[in-house]
Design a protein around this motif. Sequence first.
Motif, mmCIF file in Angstrom:
data_model
loop_
_atom_site.group_PDB
_atom_site.id
_atom_site.type_symbol
_atom_site.label_atom_id
_atom_site.label_comp_id
_atom_site.label_asym_id
_atom_site.label_seq_id
_atom_site.Cartn_x
_atom_site.Cartn_y
_atom_site.Cartn_z
ATOM 1 N N LEU A 182 41.978 40.391 43.905
ATOM 2 C CA LEU A 182 41.418 41.986 43.591
ATOM 3 C C LEU A 182 41.804 43.019 44.183
ATOM 4 O O LEU A 182 41.682 44.283 43.266
ATOM 5 C CB LEU A 182 40.080 41.489 44.902
ATOM 6 N N ASP A 183 43.242 43.274 44.849
ATOM 7 C CA ASP A 183 42.975 44.716 44.557
ATOM 8 C C ASP A 183 43.753 44.829 43.581
ATOM 9 O O ASP A 183 44.152 46.435 43.073
ATOM 10 C CB ASP A 183 44.537 44.828 45.881
ATOM 11 N N LYS A 184 44.310 44.318 42.429
ATOM 12 C CA LYS A 184 45.604 44.002 41.451
ATOM 13 C C LYS A 184 44.602 44.341 40.438
ATOM 14 O O LYS A 184 45.242 44.397 39.095
ATOM 15 C CB LYS A 184 47.073 42.698 41.689
ATOM 16 N N ILE A 185 44.055 43.174 40.040
ATOM 17 C CA ILE A 185 42.884 42.836 38.866
ATOM 18 C C ILE A 185 42.058 42.973 38.733
ATOM 19 O O ILE A 185 40.774 42.541 37.783
ATOM 20 C CB ILE A 185 43.161 41.173 38.686
ATOM 21 N N GLY A 186 41.583 43.543 40.244
ATOM 22 C CA GLY A 186 39.336 43.351 40.718
ATOM 23 C C GLY A 186 38.857 44.494 39.373
ATOM 24 O O GLY A 186 38.085 44.251 39.289
ATOM 25 N N MET A 187 40.317 45.915 38.923
ATOM 26 C CA MET A 187 38.893 46.030 38.331
ATOM 27 C C MET A 187 39.169 46.089 36.257
ATOM 28 O O MET A 187 38.191 46.885 35.513
ATOM 29 C CB MET A 187 40.091 47.732 37.816
ATOM 30 N N ASP A 188 39.492 43.937 36.328
ATOM 31 C CA ASP A 188 39.624 44.354 35.002
ATOM 32 C C ASP A 188 37.868 44.221 35.096
ATOM 33 O O ASP A 188 37.228 43.572 35.552
ATOM 34 C CB ASP A 188 40.248 42.748 35.118
ATOM 35 N N ILE A 189 37.837 44.145 33.438
ATOM 36 C CA ILE A 189 36.316 43.601 33.134
ATOM 37 C C ILE A 189 35.454 42.254 33.214
ATOM 38 O O ILE A 189 34.736 42.480 33.285
ATOM 39 C CB ILE A 189 35.778 44.826 31.322
ATOM 40 N N MET A 190 36.638 40.721 33.335
ATOM 41 C CA MET A 190 36.657 40.087 33.137
ATOM 42 C C MET A 190 37.068 39.323 34.203
ATOM 43 O O MET A 190 36.859 38.283 34.054
ATOM 44 C CB MET A 190 37.362 39.161 31.901
ATOM 45 N N SER A 191 36.272 40.455 35.421
ATOM 46 C CA SER A 191 37.023 39.400 36.657
ATOM 47 C C SER A 191 36.170 39.218 37.544
ATOM 48 O O SER A 191 36.459 38.751 38.637
ATOM 49 C CB SER A 191 37.681 40.927 37.453
ATOM 50 N N TYR A 192 34.760 39.391 37.300
ATOM 51 C CA TYR A 192 33.715 39.204 37.996
ATOM 52 C C TYR A 192 34.227 37.361 38.564
ATOM 53 O O TYR A 192 33.892 36.627 39.820
ATOM 54 C CB TYR A 192 32.258 38.323 37.148
ATOM 55 N N GLN A 193 34.719 36.087 37.655
ATOM 56 C CA GLN A 193 34.472 34.779 37.942
ATOM 57 C C GLN A 193 35.436 34.952 39.478
ATOM 58 O O GLN A 193 36.046 34.024 40.462
ATOM 59 C CB GLN A 193 35.277 34.370 36.929
ATOM 60 N N ILE A 194 37.243 36.065 39.779
ATOM 61 C CA ILE A 194 37.193 35.857 40.778
ATOM 62 C C ILE A 194 37.225 36.564 41.885
ATOM 63 O O ILE A 194 36.661 35.556 42.841
ATOM 64 C CB ILE A 194 38.758 36.807 40.694
ATOM 65 N N TRP A 195 35.795 37.101 41.510
ATOM 66 C CA TRP A 195 34.716 37.923 42.593
ATOM 67 C C TRP A 195 34.127 36.398 43.069
ATOM 68 O O TRP A 195 33.857 36.395 44.389
ATOM 69 C CB TRP A 195 33.762 39.212 42.544
ATOM 70 N N ALA A 196 33.397 36.024 41.968
ATOM 71 C CA ALA A 196 32.267 34.972 42.882
ATOM 72 C C ALA A 196 32.968 33.678 43.341
ATOM 73 O O ALA A 196 32.222 33.146 44.205
ATOM 74 C CB ALA A 196 31.777 34.163 41.710
ATOM 75 N N ASP A 197 34.191 33.316 43.133
ATOM 76 C CA ASP A 197 35.273 32.325 44.080
ATOM 77 C C ASP A 197 35.556 32.620 45.135
ATOM 78 O O ASP A 197 35.603 32.115 45.945
ATOM 79 C CB ASP A 197 36.636 32.514 42.616
ATOM 80 N N TYR A 198 36.073 34.001 44.976
ATOM 81 C CA TYR A 198 35.710 34.832 46.424
ATOM 82 C C TYR A 198 34.821 34.357 47.342
ATOM 83 O O TYR A 198 34.771 33.676 48.551
ATOM 84 C CB TYR A 198 36.672 35.674 46.085
ATOM 85 N N ILE A 199 34.558 34.265 46.761
ATOM 86 C CA ILE A 199 32.593 34.852 47.574
ATOM 87 C C ILE A 199 32.307 33.889 47.787
ATOM 88 O O ILE A 199 31.810 33.133 49.780
ATOM 89 C CB ILE A 199 31.604 35.690 47.191
ATOM 90 N N ASN A 200 32.076 32.355 47.130
ATOM 91 C CA ASN A 200 32.043 31.272 47.870
ATOM 92 C C ASN A 200 32.700 30.705 48.992
ATOM 93 O O ASN A 200 32.879 29.769 48.979
ATOM 94 C CB ASN A 200 32.070 30.574 46.190
ATOM 95 N N PHE A 201 34.274 30.906 48.272
ATOM 96 C CA PHE A 201 34.992 30.296 49.164
ATOM 97 C C PHE A 201 34.561 30.617 50.457
ATOM 98 O O PHE A 201 35.051 29.577 51.658
ATOM 99 C CB PHE A 201 36.295 31.175 49.300
ATOM 100 N N LEU A 202 34.350 32.235 50.552
ATOM 101 C CA LEU A 202 34.074 32.482 52.079
ATOM 102 C C LEU A 202 33.225 31.669 52.548
ATOM 103 O O LEU A 202 32.814 31.632 53.667
ATOM 104 C CB LEU A 202 34.114 34.032 51.794
#
Length: 727
Positions: free
Chosen positions: A139-159
């Motif tokens: 998220l620090d490197k690629i979190g600003m990408d316009i298509m990064s929602y899935q990474i944010w959602a996966d991280y939250i579900n993991f936590l």
Amino acid sequence: MSSKGVQPLFPHQPQPQEAGYIPDKMKKAEKRIETYPYDTEAWSILIRDAQVKRTVEEARPTLERVVNQFPNAGRYWKIYIEQEMKGRNYEKVEKLFQRCLMKILNIDLWKTYLHYIKEAKGSLPSYREKMAQAYDFALDKIGMDIMSYQIWADYINFLKSVEAVGSYAENQRISAVRKVYQRGCINPMINIDILWKEYCAYENSINPLIAKKMAEDRGRDYMNARRVAKEYELITKGLNRNSVSVPPQNNPEEAKQVEMWKKYIQWEKNNPLRTEDHATITKRVMFAYEQCLLCLGYHPDIWYEAALFLEQSSKLLTEKGDQNAGKLFADEAATVYERAITTLLKKNILLHFAYADFEEGRMKYEKVHSIYKKLIQINEQDPTLVYVQYMKFARRAEGIKTARSVFKLAREDGRTKYHVYVAAALMEYYCSKDKSVTYKIFELGLKKYGHTPEYAQAYIDYMSHLNEDNNTRVLINKVLSSGLLTAENSSEIWRKFLEFESNVGDLASVISVEKRRNLMMDKLKEFEGKETALIIDRYRYMDLYPCDTTELRALGYQQPVTQTFMSSSTEAGMAAPNANVVEEESVKKPAYPKPDTTQMLPFKPKKVLSTEAHTVPGGVFPPPPVASHLITLMPPPACFNGPFVILDKFIEQIKDMKLPDAPPQFEHHVNGDTKMDPGTALSVEHASGKKRKIATGDSRNESDDEDGPAVPPIHDIYRSRQQKRVK
């Protein structure tokens, strides 16, 4: 001997049907790559062949070639890593990630990295910590990408899936999930509204009383991020993020992509988030540059603009008092330059020069020396310009003695040209003010480059600027009498000699030079029989000529190359010969018929054509006004279902029809009736408004039937129903 005992001579030789198509296709692809190493279509053929190999060991050489040829292509690295992951070669996968992950901010590549961590580290006791670190890193490197929602959602579900024993652990988990939610809800991306709804629902599930306050506190930032996300989506629409970096092709598609990328970068520079944190602005702009360089890595202007932006940000933060951030951005600018000249643009002289000037501004002279020396060691290119700029840097930074040592290295290098001697001599003249050293350098260069007319002209120009007439005359005569210059190469020097004598000599010297020049020109066929044309140089001054352009052409006068270049940039008030030529030719040319460009319509192709469209081979255009009005009066084409006339046969029928020369003669009966065929009779009846007689069993007079009222049908159901209703 039975046929079963016969063994083939070459048992392992493939049959034609087995070896036919694929090897031929592979050979053609290899041949195309040899011709042009950046042929992505040919490389795709090799990649598809490597993907169907049985083992990764067979595919690895091809995939290694691909990533070496395209070192910043994220999709090729992703294919290579996935092949290694299929073979469970996790050590090689980690080495591949070390080679590419930090340099290539490709969203699909980073998703592959997270998938690898799940697969390879899932059985370890420290899996949760490693997975959380991987998500934070991504998220620090690629979190600003316009298509990064899935990474944010996966991280939250993991936590959320992490087991928490005890109230302290539960609070820690809630804080971690809330922190990721709050970071994601202010990050512009697609589906940010879904993330916000999930966050509000999560806060309500924990404590409805606090949830409202949390939503109010973060609502303004979320609305700002949602607004920017919509603009972000529009500004990046049409960008081909999957394209591979290749050298500039200079075609319209590439120009359009370059324009769109620069428009996106400028949008980020305009601070759409309206934040006052300059570090955040710089981070987002550099992310845009990194995304652009994945597709336009061979465009040096993108690298230079990225480094220049970091340099300007560094100066701005330093002026504001933030020395640490300023130094950090300056180091990042140096890293951008270093990446450019060590990866894709190793031979680009422009970026090397810009990098050297940047390090010179930071007073890192040793680094500048290493940049120039590294550039000189490239054997495939001409180092003349590098030596010239190296001498200028050495003179600026360390004085004239260091510059002389660089000039010594240039003299010893057999690849250099005469420009080094001219630059060194003029540097001595302007900087050290020593004419004797300048003279020695020019004389030394004349021995080596006496056959080069450009060097002789530079030496003559220098001598003429010194206002030493005798020395200039001696030099010109020395150059012309040396025998090193051919008649073709010496024509411009003769022209300069004649101009010089016209300015400082008398008429006798001018005529003498002219005679000597004419003797030399007689050897050239292009000046044969053009004695009058040669005398024009005696009287012309700069771009003023004693004849108009028509007479100059008639005389066969040839304009010097340098004068042609100068006259193209002269002002309108000066007598530029090129302008006169254009004006006179436009006046004297006959008036040929030309199309009226004001009536031309732009090419507007359409996939779906309207009913009134006028389709021609050039495109789709509106019909003429009269035809358009007629079309509005006619019913739409859907109303007509046939029959359809075959126009070709119809035209052939008309073409083959034989018309009589005289009108047809009809036969008249006694009662005055005209005998005609049934078809003609029917047409006459319809034209006169008469109705045909209904054939019935009663014998009535024809005139009575025509003049009397029409007889209704015997079984009229409609009439019988109407009569019943009346009753």
